[in-house]
Scaffold this motif. Structure first.
Motif, PDB file in Angstrom:
ATOM      1  N   PHE A  97       0.830  -1.209   0.000  1.00  0.00           N
ATOM      2  CA  PHE A  97       0.000   0.000   0.000  1.00  0.00           C
ATOM      3  C   PHE A  97       0.864   1.258   0.000  1.00  0.00           C
ATOM      4  O   PHE A  97       0.550   2.244  -0.679  1.00  0.00           O
ATOM      5  CB  PHE A  97      -0.915  -0.024   1.224  1.00  0.00           C
ATOM      6  N   HIS A  98       1.969   1.229   0.765  1.00  0.00           N
ATOM      7  CA  HIS A  98       2.833   2.410   0.876  1.00  0.00           C
ATOM      8  C   HIS A  98       4.017   2.355  -0.092  1.00  0.00           C
ATOM      9  O   HIS A  98       4.929   3.185   0.015  1.00  0.00           O
ATOM     10  CB  HIS A  98       3.343   2.553   2.319  1.00  0.00           C
ATOM     11  N   LYS A  99       4.005   1.394  -1.007  1.00  0.00           N
ATOM     12  CA  LYS A  99       5.048   1.261  -2.026  1.00  0.00           C
ATOM     13  C   LYS A  99       6.437   1.144  -1.400  1.00  0.00           C
ATOM     14  O   LYS A  99       7.406   1.781  -1.832  1.00  0.00           O
ATOM     15  CB  LYS A  99       4.994   2.444  -3.004  1.00  0.00           C
ATOM     16  N   LEU A 100       6.528   0.317  -0.364  1.00  0.00           N
ATOM     17  CA  LEU A 100       7.801   0.042   0.296  1.00  0.00           C
ATOM     18  C   LEU A 100       8.394  -1.237  -0.284  1.00  0.00           C
ATOM     19  O   LEU A 100       7.691  -2.064  -0.866  1.00  0.00           O
ATOM     20  CB  LEU A 100       7.605  -0.122   1.807  1.00  0.00           C
ATOM     21  N   SER A 101       9.682  -1.389  -0.116  1.00  0.00           N
ATOM     22  CA  SER A 101      10.353  -2.570  -0.653  1.00  0.00           C
ATOM     23  C   SER A 101       9.853  -3.831   0.040  1.00  0.00           C
ATOM     24  O   SER A 101       9.441  -3.814   1.202  1.00  0.00           O
ATOM     25  CB  SER A 101      11.873  -2.439  -0.475  1.00  0.00           C
ATOM     26  N   HIS A 102       9.896  -4.929  -0.693  1.00  0.00           N
ATOM     27  CA  HIS A 102       9.437  -6.217  -0.159  1.00  0.00           C
ATOM     28  C   HIS A 102      10.410  -6.690   0.926  1.00  0.00           C
ATOM     29  O   HIS A 102      11.625  -6.615   0.750  1.00  0.00           O
ATOM     30  CB  HIS A 102       9.379  -7.246  -1.291  1.00  0.00           C
ATOM     31  N   PRO A 103       9.911  -7.164   2.061  1.00  0.00           N
ATOM     32  CA  PRO A 103      10.819  -7.637   3.116  1.00  0.00           C
ATOM     33  C   PRO A 103      11.644  -8.826   2.643  1.00  0.00           C
ATOM     34  O   PRO A 103      11.162  -9.676   1.877  1.00  0.00           O
ATOM     35  CB  PRO A 103       9.871  -8.032   4.251  1.00  0.00           C
ATOM     36  N   THR A 104      12.872  -8.883   3.111  1.00  0.00           N
ATOM     37  CA  THR A 104      13.746 -10.004   2.772  1.00  0.00           C
ATOM     38  C   THR A 104      13.411 -11.199   3.659  1.00  0.00           C
ATOM     39  O   THR A 104      12.622 -11.102   4.601  1.00  0.00           O
ATOM     40  CB  THR A 104      15.213  -9.614   2.980  1.00  0.00           C
ATOM     41  N   ASP A 105      14.045 -12.311   3.380  1.00  0.00           N
ATOM     42  CA  ASP A 105      13.801 -13.513   4.167  1.00  0.00           C
ATOM     43  C   ASP A 105      14.240 -13.308   5.614  1.00  0.00           C
ATOM     44  O   ASP A 105      13.612 -13.817   6.543  1.00  0.00           O
ATOM     45  CB  ASP A 105      14.547 -14.697   3.556  1.00  0.00           C
ATOM     46  N   SER A 157       1.032   6.105   8.900  1.00  0.00           N
ATOM     47  CA  SER A 157       0.245   5.352   9.873  1.00  0.00           C
ATOM     48  C   SER A 157      -1.102   5.045   9.252  1.00  0.00           C
ATOM     49  O   SER A 157      -1.552   5.724   8.318  1.00  0.00           O
ATOM     50  CB  SER A 157       0.074   6.144  11.177  1.00  0.00           C
ATOM     51  N   GLY A 158      -1.758   4.026   9.748  1.00  0.00           N
ATOM     52  CA  GLY A 158      -3.040   3.648   9.173  1.00  0.00           C
ATOM     53  C   GLY A 158      -3.660   2.469   9.892  1.00  0.00           C
ATOM     54  O   GLY A 158      -3.295   2.116  11.007  1.00  0.00           O
ATOM     55  N   ILE A 159      -4.607   1.842   9.203  1.00  0.00           N
ATOM     56  CA  ILE A 159      -5.344   0.703   9.744  1.00  0.00           C
ATOM     57  C   ILE A 159      -5.427  -0.355   8.650  1.00  0.00           C
ATOM     58  O   ILE A 159      -5.705  -0.046   7.489  1.00  0.00           O
ATOM     59  CB  ILE A 159      -6.762   1.118  10.184  1.00  0.00           C
ATOM     60  N   ILE A 160      -5.163  -1.603   9.022  1.00  0.00           N
ATOM     61  CA  ILE A 160      -5.306  -2.720   8.103  1.00  0.00           C
ATOM     62  C   ILE A 160      -6.358  -3.664   8.659  1.00  0.00           C
ATOM     63  O   ILE A 160      -6.424  -3.880   9.879  1.00  0.00           O
ATOM     64  CB  ILE A 160      -3.955  -3.450   7.884  1.00  0.00           C
ATOM     65  N   TYR A 161      -7.208  -4.184   7.788  1.00  0.00           N
ATOM     66  CA  TYR A 161      -8.245  -5.093   8.272  1.00  0.00           C
ATOM     67  C   TYR A 161      -8.455  -6.219   7.280  1.00  0.00           C
ATOM     68  O   TYR A 161      -8.175  -6.105   6.081  1.00  0.00           O
ATOM     69  CB  TYR A 161      -9.551  -4.352   8.555  1.00  0.00           C
ATOM     70  N   LEU A 162      -8.921  -7.327   7.841  1.00  0.00           N
ATOM     71  CA  LEU A 162      -9.146  -8.542   7.071  1.00  0.00           C
ATOM     72  C   LEU A 162     -10.641  -8.731   6.882  1.00  0.00           C
ATOM     73  O   LEU A 162     -11.404  -8.765   7.847  1.00  0.00           O
ATOM     74  CB  LEU A 162      -8.554  -9.748   7.808  1.00  0.00           C
ATOM     75  N   SER A 217      -5.227   4.807   5.258  1.00  0.00           N
ATOM     76  CA  SER A 217      -4.371   5.722   6.005  1.00  0.00           C
ATOM     77  C   SER A 217      -5.164   6.374   7.135  1.00  0.00           C
ATOM     78  O   SER A 217      -6.371   6.604   7.018  1.00  0.00           O
ATOM     79  CB  SER A 217      -3.797   6.799   5.078  1.00  0.00           C
ATOM     80  N   TRP A 218      -4.472   6.687   8.233  1.00  0.00           N
ATOM     81  CA  TRP A 218      -5.089   7.388   9.370  1.00  0.00           C
ATOM     82  C   TRP A 218      -3.995   8.117  10.134  1.00  0.00           C
ATOM     83  O   TRP A 218      -3.004   7.516  10.528  1.00  0.00           O
ATOM     84  CB  TRP A 218      -5.815   6.400  10.286  1.00  0.00           C
ATOM     85  N   ASP A 219      -4.179   9.427  10.316  1.00  0.00           N
ATOM     86  CA  ASP A 219      -3.162  10.233  11.001  1.00  0.00           C
ATOM     87  C   ASP A 219      -3.550  10.556  12.439  1.00  0.00           C
ATOM     88  O   ASP A 219      -2.933  11.414  13.074  1.00  0.00           O
ATOM     89  CB  ASP A 219      -2.900  11.532  10.233  1.00  0.00           C
ATOM     90  N   GLY A 220      -4.566   9.892  12.960  1.00  0.00           N
ATOM     91  CA  GLY A 220      -4.996  10.123  14.333  1.00  0.00           C
ATOM     92  C   GLY A 220      -6.146  11.092  14.467  1.00  0.00           C
ATOM     93  O   GLY A 220      -6.776  11.170  15.521  1.00  0.00           O
ATOM     94  N   ARG A 221      -6.442  11.841  13.388  1.00  0.00           N
ATOM     95  CA  ARG A 221      -7.529  12.817  13.426  1.00  0.00           C
ATOM     96  C   ARG A 221      -8.807  12.188  12.864  1.00  0.00           C
ATOM     97  O   ARG A 221      -8.793  11.566  11.818  1.00  0.00           O
ATOM     98  CB  ARG A 221      -7.163  14.063  12.628  1.00  0.00           C
ATOM     99  N   ILE A 244       4.468   3.357  10.707  1.00  0.00           N
ATOM    100  CA  ILE A 244       5.758   3.154  10.053  1.00  0.00           C
ATOM    101  C   ILE A 244       6.669   4.308  10.463  1.00  0.00           C
ATOM    102  O   ILE A 244       6.325   5.475  10.281  1.00  0.00           O
ATOM    103  CB  ILE A 244       5.628   3.124   8.522  1.00  0.00           C
ATOM    104  N   THR A 245       7.803   3.988  11.048  1.00  0.00           N
ATOM    105  CA  THR A 245       8.761   5.012  11.467  1.00  0.00           C
ATOM    106  C   THR A 245      10.083   4.805  10.747  1.00  0.00           C
ATOM    107  O   THR A 245      10.382   3.701  10.270  1.00  0.00           O
ATOM    108  CB  THR A 245       8.996   4.962  12.988  1.00  0.00           C
TER     109      THR A 245
END
Length: 977
Positions: free
Chosen positions: A532-540, A603-608, A617-621, A678-679
């Protein structure tokens, strides 16, 4: 009737009717069971009531039970259990040693008492010529053991200990000569820890006539008598142990020195965490009985708590089982048996029921271990829930009466040569039924009999057992069984260390992690967040969550992803919402503290939902519609800028204070929703890793840094107090202390009333909470806790007109509340702060050992760079923040505490002297008193840390003694100096 006629012919009368009165309707075993629950003094009084009560109340097994329940710490046997108990009761010696001969009465017979007396005095020579039916092997290779026995069936092994010095030196005489003054732990059915000097224990062994004698079962013998570790080696067949990746002080108990006389032993049990074990006998003979997994022995009842999965086994003593239950078994239901001889090593596979009876005085050493054959079962056993634990121990007996499920399980059991045909479930109690009681429908020609199974290889089916897991249970958030061999934090660290240090078996470790903490679900969450945030895929390397925290945290190349799960969705929303509000406030006031905190990138919320993940996305407001639909948040607060911010978090904490985990269960559907943040990743290493590698100057610099940043944190303004706390009474009463706070008292703001109410809720039931935590908190101090804690909690703070600067100091402050050694980031002073090439376990965990610098830190200088993890932010007394820093980071070093205070330079709220103040009230002027009370009332087991750091305080006579030893430095603190 024959007995009555015989008594009449000899002129005897039955004393029972007159001597017991209305109690005569109860069987003797019930009366004796009642007596065991009385105090020793009450039993002594009852012995004077009648002749039969005199007989029942003077039984040695009764006084042994009373003594074991009362004894705590070191015990000395005084020749009889009654005398020993009276010494513990501080009865004057002249009454104990009165020399009065015991009374004898005719006209009373008890088969129950006779059987118990027989068991106390029987000898066990009759077992000597029965070698049993366990295979005996000599000179077995690791390849044969792994192929034919490991994880499958028991075996007796010869020759593994032939070269051990212990074979000749671990005799009773030698141990007594060299280590007679060492105190070793005693294994008995008691929640308290007992020990005896070896010299006293040997004296007890030589004169005792107990049915279930005291048994030395010491897991700390390597620390108490370290030279014993040189006398034996782990046999080559059992060298691989996955727990070896943990530091010695982190791993669960795994090795025991065992010493016991004839008739002693271990009653029916399965080893902790479904580990396997080897046991080498050095002196004497042991009789073993074993059943395969799921075959509950006759006379044994298994209870599994359906809230946290804790397992409790009710079983007769090993001697009683062999005398009273074994004769009832038909041949096909008898266990696998053997008599172990000196020098022999027995292997007990994972999950096997076993019972041990010492046929004569024995000395043995045993160790439990985890290897590839049982790793998945160990992980399964630590997973939350109860059905899988019941099935592991009791087979079909642990399952509900679901015909379709039963048919499926029977099919699996047949396919794997396992016999569950004699088990059924009854009201969540798993109990073996005698053959005559079994319904005819369960006796089919197709069902496997144990005699058939004995000839086959027996093993668990992990895929079948995994189907018993509760898929909806949040593995990070579920209640943790107190019977688990390690805690949830230690388990997560163990899995991560295995992942990094054993890459060749990552497929196996991944399966275990999916069982123990549902790793697959959290990794799927991570993949969708990264996408969603276009970050690199985690390694093994980054596939498993890191650290020991209560939330899944993933350490990537340049960023950190944290998924909030602790405490459920509502708690998670408040944790992230407060953290986001805090960051916004930091930027508004441009404090230098923000330079030492990781930057939030997203920051945000993920749901199944319907099997697929969605990210928003959610910034607390504001309140996302997804959350609003869960009905977690009152409508009247939805217009606030940060609706899940600080003050609403405080209201939530107040609402849930004292509420059980069951009552706090999330609304339907909310267990599939998780906030995340995400920090930016801070380069360098955690203080937890570097602790032993840092110089004293570097640690002093850290103390200065922490004092400065605490100052910056505590002076940061709080957000506006705008919420309407309708469910927080303006005039509330503490039901435990009857403390009231009147709304007309303008000196106490509503913010502080909330703080007081939380403290009051924590004060309720504090004794039971400390008792549950137990060792190393001294029982004597727990009993005095109510007299130490204040009735009126408001006396902690200045309220009188004589107190000066009320406006300045009567203000709540931001509190981090969790500044510990894994939340402090250090960077190299050399300027080389890029450590992406360092192994992940070195970044997260302690990378040095025995005080030596690891290779990559040698010659470097380190300075603190960041404080991490602000999700536990709260508001209240700033003194709270000293507790984790002083106990976890400083480890009780008063020099470091003093250095921190010198750079802190802010006042702690304190009372001045008053002419109206009583001598008792004077303690409220001590900052040390307030700090100690906070430690006692803390949600975490802070006292366990205190009595671990200051071991000498376990003998303290009062809480004041503990307070001044730990926190006395605070009383000389002057913020203006």
């Amino acid at each position: 009737m024959a007995n009555l006629h015989a008594e009449a012919s000899f002129g005897l009368r039955d004393r029972r009717h007159d001597a017991l009165g209305e109690l005569r309707v109860l069987p003797d075993e019930v009366i004796c069971s009642i007596l065991e629950n009385l105090s020793p003094r009450d039993v002594a009084r009852l012995s004077c009531v009648s002749s039969v009560m005199y007989i029942l109340c003077n039984e040695e097994p009764l006084w042994m039970s009373l003594c074991v329940k009362k004894a705590n710490g070191q015990l000395r046997y005084r020749g009889s259990w009654k005398k020993t108990t009276l010494h513990l009761e501080n009865v004057p010696v002249k009454y104990i040693e009165s020399g009065r001969s015991p009374l004898h009465f005719d006209g009373f017979n008890s088969l129950f008492l006779y059987r118990r007396l027989y068991r106390c005095h029987t000898t066990l020579d009759g077992f000597s010529r029965d070698s049993g039916n366990v295979e005996r092997k000599d000179g077995m290779s690791p390849e044969v053991f792994n192929r034919d026995y490991d994880g499958k069936k028991p075996v007796l092994l010869k020759g593994l200990a032939d070269t051990w010095p212990a074979r000749t030196t671990w005799t009773i005489d030698n141990l007594l000569l060299n280590h007679g003054e060492k105190a070793l732990r005693i294994s008995q059915k008691s929640v308290k820890k007992m020990s005896m000097k070896l010299r006293d224990y040997v004296s007890y062994m030589n004169i005792q006539h107990d049915e279930d004698p005291l048994y030395i079962f010491e897991d700390k013998f390597g620390e108490i008598i370290p030279e014993l570790l040189k006398d034996y080696d782990v046999p080559c067949l059992f060298q691989e142990d996955f727990f070896n990746v943990l530091d010695e002080d982190q791993r669960p108990p795994y090795r025991w020195l065992i010493i016991g006389p004839e008739r002693s032993g271990a009653s029916w049990h399965i080893d902790p965490a479904l580990t396997s074990a080897w046991n080498t006998l050095l002196v004497g003979r042991k009789r073993w009985a074993m059943y395969p997994p799921g075959k509950v022995p006759l006379g044994v009842t298994v209870h599994v708590n359906d809230e946290d999965g804790d397992v409790n086994v009710e079983t007769p003593s090993s001697l009683q089982w062999w005398l009273d239950y074994y004769p009832l078994l038909v041949d096909e239901d008898k266990p696998i048996e053997c008599t172990q001889l000196p020098g022999e090593t027995i292997f007990v596979p994972s999950g096997w029921w076993h019972c041990v009876l010492n046929l004569e005085t024995t000395v043995a050493v045993t160790q439990n271990f985890v290897n590839p054959k049982n790793f998945e079962f160990v992980c399964l056993d630590m997973a939350p829930g109860y059905r899988h634990k019941g099935v592991c121990r009791a087979g079909l007996l642990a399952l509900s009466d679901d015909p379709s499920l039963e048919a499926e399980i029977v099919d699996v059991c047949r396919r794997d040569d396992m016999d569950f045909s004699n088990f059924r479930r009854k009201e969540k109690r798993m109990k073996i039924r005698e053959e005559d009681d079994m319904p005819q429908t369960e006796r089919t020609d197709e069902s496997f009999q144990y005699s058939d199974v004995q000839k086959r290889d027996l093993c668990y089916d992990i895929d079948f057992l995994a189907t018993m897991l509760d898929e909806d249970r949040d593995h990070y958030n579920a209640p943790w069984s107190s019977g688990n061999c390690i805690g949830p934090r230690e388990m997560r660290e163990w899995l991560f260390r295995l992942w990094i240090r054993k890459p060749e078996i990552r497929e196996l470790i991944w399966k275990g992690a999916c069982l123990a903490l549902n790793a697959e679900r959290w990794f799927d969450c991570l993949l969708n967040i990264c996408r969603f945030h276009k970050l690199s895929h985690p390694t093994d390397d980054q596939k498993l969550p890191v650290g020991t925290g209560s939330n899944p945290v993933y350490l990537m190349d340049d960023y950190v992803v944290k998924i909030f799960v602790e405490g459920g969705l509502e708690n998670s929303m408040y944790c992230l919402g407060t953290e986001l509000e805090f960051y916004a406030l930091l930027h508004e006031f441009s404090t230098s503290l923000q330079n030492y905190m990781p930057e939030i990138l997203a920051s945000g919320i993920i749901y199944l939902e319907n099997g697929s993940f969605t990210v928003i996305s959610w910034d607390g407001r504001g309140i996302p519609k997804l959350i609003a639909d869960c009905n977690l948040f009152p409508v009247k607060y939805r217009e606030e800028n940060f609706p899940f911010g600080l003050w609403n978090k405080k209201q939530y904490e107040l609402r849930r204070s004292g509420t059980s985990a069951t009552d706090l269960a999330c609304p339907t559907g909310s267990s599939q929703i998780w906030p995340y943040v995400i920090t930016k990743r801070c380069q360098g290493k955690m203080f937890a890793q570097l602790r032993d590698a840092l110089s004293q100057a570097e640690i002093i610099n850290l103390a200065t840094f922490l004092g400065e940043q605490l100052h910056n944190l505590h002076v940061l303004p709080l957000p506006p107090f705008s919420s309407k706390f309708s469910d927080v009474p303006q005039n509330f009463k503490d039901s435990d202390s009857f403390m009231e706070v009147e709304p007309c008292d303008s000196k106490i703001s509503l913010e502080w009333k909330i703080f007081f109410r939380n403290l009051s809720n924590k004060k309720m039931g504090v004794s039971s909470r400390l008792t549950k935590w137990g060792d190393p908190i001294p029982d004597a101090l727990i009993k005095r806790i109510d007299e130490y804690l204040p009735n009126d909690l408001t006396k902690f703070f200045p309220l009188s007109e004589d107190d000066h600067n009320l406006d300045e100091i009567w203000t709540p402050m931001w509190i981090h509340s969790d500044i510990m050694d894994d939340n402090i980031q250090m960077e190299s002073c050399s300027g080389n702060s890029n450590y992406n090439g360092i192994a992940l376990d070195e970044v997260i965990h302690r990378g040095s050992s025995n005080g030596q610098r690891s290779e990559d830190t040698h010659g470097m200088s380190w300075r603190p760079s960041h404080i991490l993890d602000f999700s536990d932010l709260t508001v209240g007394d700033p003194l709270y923040d000293l507790i984790p820093i002083y106990l976890d980071i400083f480890r009780g070093d008063t020099i470091l505490l003093k250095q921190l205070l010198q750079s802190y330079k802010l006042p702690f709220m304190s009372r001045g002297a008053s002419q109206y103040e009583s001598e008792e009230d004077g303690k409220f002027r001590r900052l040390s008193y307030r700090a100690m009370c906070y430690c006692i009332l803390h949600d975490e087991n802070i006292l366990g840390a205190i009595f671990t750091i200051w071991k000498e305080l376990r003998q303290a006579k009062s809480w004041e003694e503990v307070e001044l030893a730990v926190w006395g430095e605070l009383n000389s603190y002057n913020h203006s100096s």
